[in-house]
Design a protein around this motif. Structure first.
Motif, short mmCIF file in Angstrom:
data_model
loop_
_atom_site.label_atom_id
_atom_site.label_comp_id
_atom_site.label_asym_id
_atom_site.label_seq_id
_atom_site.Cartn_x
_atom_site.Cartn_y
_atom_site.Cartn_z
N PRO A 3 10.39 10.16 4.38
CA PRO A 3 9.53 10.44 3.23
C PRO A 3 8.89 9.13 2.78
CG PRO A 3 11.69 11.44 2.94
CD PRO A 3 11.80 10.53 4.11
N ARG A 4 7.74 9.23 2.13
CA ARG A 4 7.00 8.03 1.77
C ARG A 4 6.57 8.06 0.31
NH1 ARG A 4 4.71 4.90 6.14
NH2 ARG A 4 5.69 5.56 8.06
N ASP B 235 16.24 6.50 -7.17
CA ASP B 235 16.23 7.95 -7.08
C ASP B 235 16.44 8.40 -5.63
OD1 ASP B 235 15.34 8.87 -9.90
OD2 ASP B 235 13.94 7.27 -9.38
N ALA B 236 16.93 9.62 -5.48
CA ALA B 236 17.26 10.13 -4.15
C ALA B 236 16.02 10.45 -3.32
CB ALA B 236 18.13 11.38 -4.28
N THR B 237 14.94 10.82 -3.97
CA THR B 237 13.72 11.19 -3.26
C THR B 237 12.51 10.51 -3.90
OG1 THR B 237 13.17 13.11 -4.66
CG2 THR B 237 14.73 13.48 -2.84
N PRO B 238 11.42 10.36 -3.14
CA PRO B 238 10.22 9.78 -3.74
C PRO B 238 9.63 10.67 -4.83
CG PRO B 238 9.79 10.55 -1.50
CD PRO B 238 11.27 10.60 -1.70
N GLU B 239 9.81 11.98 -4.69
CA GLU B 239 9.32 12.89 -5.73
C GLU B 239 10.00 12.61 -7.07
OE1 GLU B 239 8.50 14.69 -1.80
OE2 GLU B 239 10.29 13.84 -2.70
N GLN B 240 11.29 12.28 -7.02
CA GLN B 240 12.02 11.97 -8.25
C GLN B 240 11.64 10.59 -8.79
OE1 GLN B 240 15.99 12.40 -6.70
NE2 GLN B 240 16.19 14.51 -7.42
N THR C 156 0.84 -1.20 0.00
CA THR C 156 0.00 0.00 0.00
C THR C 156 0.87 1.25 0.00
OG1 THR C 156 -0.12 0.07 2.43
CG2 THR C 156 -1.86 -1.15 1.26
N ASP C 157 2.05 1.17 0.63
CA ASP C 157 2.93 2.31 0.76
C ASP C 157 4.31 1.84 1.20
OD1 ASP C 157 1.75 1.64 3.32
OD2 ASP C 157 2.62 3.48 4.11
N GLU C 158 5.28 2.73 1.16
CA GLU C 158 6.64 2.36 1.53
C GLU C 158 7.41 3.58 2.04
OE1 GLU C 158 8.99 0.64 2.73
OE2 GLU C 158 9.31 -0.84 1.12
N CYS C 159 8.28 3.33 2.99
CA CYS C 159 9.24 4.36 3.44
C CYS C 159 10.32 4.49 2.38
CB CYS C 159 9.88 3.96 4.76
SG CYS C 159 8.70 3.72 6.11
N TRP C 160 10.79 5.69 2.14
CA TRP C 160 11.83 5.90 1.13
C TRP C 160 13.19 5.61 1.77
CZ3 TRP C 160 10.57 5.97 -3.75
CH2 TRP C 160 11.55 6.23 -4.71
N VAL C 161 13.47 4.33 1.95
CA VAL C 161 14.71 3.86 2.55
C VAL C 161 15.21 2.66 1.75
CG1 VAL C 161 14.12 4.65 4.88
CG2 VAL C 161 13.46 2.33 4.15
#
Length: 224
Positions: A168-169, A103-108, A65-70
């Motif tokens: 970030p998620r 990618d470095a960030t979830p936005e990217q 459903t979701d994930e931590c950006w790690v």
């Protein structure tokens, strides 16, 4: 095993059996099926029971459903928990699709992950949701600036940040999470029961985002 632990383990077993039944029914009609599961530590017992269910696992796709950006070896990685507790035994033949990129960030990374998610065999056979003490589900947090986007977007995934979350998620949008034949909510304890009762008594989705899923058929799995 204490009474509470026994009850929660039995609940996890019942959820696993129901999930396997749903997947099996859809496998009889479709070449591939999709299971979407929540992160956190509560689903681990459910994962372990589900992994032992006799299914045509090679035809089952699994995502979160979701994930931590790690990184996937990080202690907070939901993918790590899935790989260690669900993709074992018979279920090791399933195909897992993570929500992380290089990618470095979830936005990217959101565009490439959206492409990955959209390629899965929707609608999902089953989405298993969890819920936090603040009424969040997936990474739809009440204090997230991206909550409105995640609730209203037609996109498959949304990058989110929340003051109450450690990382970030990346999260499936509410619309994508709704795209399933079946939904289940897996919660335990009196505190989560009280939050659900509060959610049922109101209609402000921004206050308690779990409300976004109380209008669709939702099977509740709860134990003390």
């Amino acid at each position: 095993m204490k009474t509470t632990e026994r009850a929660r383990d039995q609940l996890a077993r019942q959820l696993a059996e129901s999930a396997a039944l749903a997947l099996g029914q859809d496998l009889a009609e479709r070449e591939r099926v999709l299971l979407v599961v929540a992160g956190g530590t509560l689903p681990l017992a459910f994962f372990r029971h589900l992994a032992q269910q006799p299914l045509a696992w090679s035809r089952v796709d699994i995502t979160l459903t979701d994930e931590c950006w790690v990184a996937e070896d990080h202690a907070d990685s939901q993918a790590r928990r899935v790989r260690e507790s669900l993709l074992v035994g018979p279920a090791a033949a399933a195909c897992f699709h993570s929500l992380i990129s290089d990618d470095a960030t979830p936005e990217q990374g959101v565009a490439s992950i959206a492409t990955r998610v959209e390629a899965l065999p929707w609608p999902a056979s089953l989405v298993v949701l969890g819920m936090g003490s603040d009424g969040h589900t997936a990474s739809l947090f009440p204090d997230s600036a991206e909550l409105s986007l995640a609730l209203s977007s037609d996109e498959a995934v949304v990058a989110t940040r929340s003051p109450s979350a450690a990382h970030p998620r990346i999260t499936l949008s509410a619309a994508r999470l709704h795209s399933a034949h079946r939904h289940a909510l897996h919660i335990v304890g009196e505190a989560q029961k009280a939050v659900l009762g509060q959610a049922l008594a109101g209609d402000d989705v921004r206050e308690l985002p779990i409300r976004a899923f109380l209008t669709c058929p939702l099977t509740l799995y709860w134990a003390p």
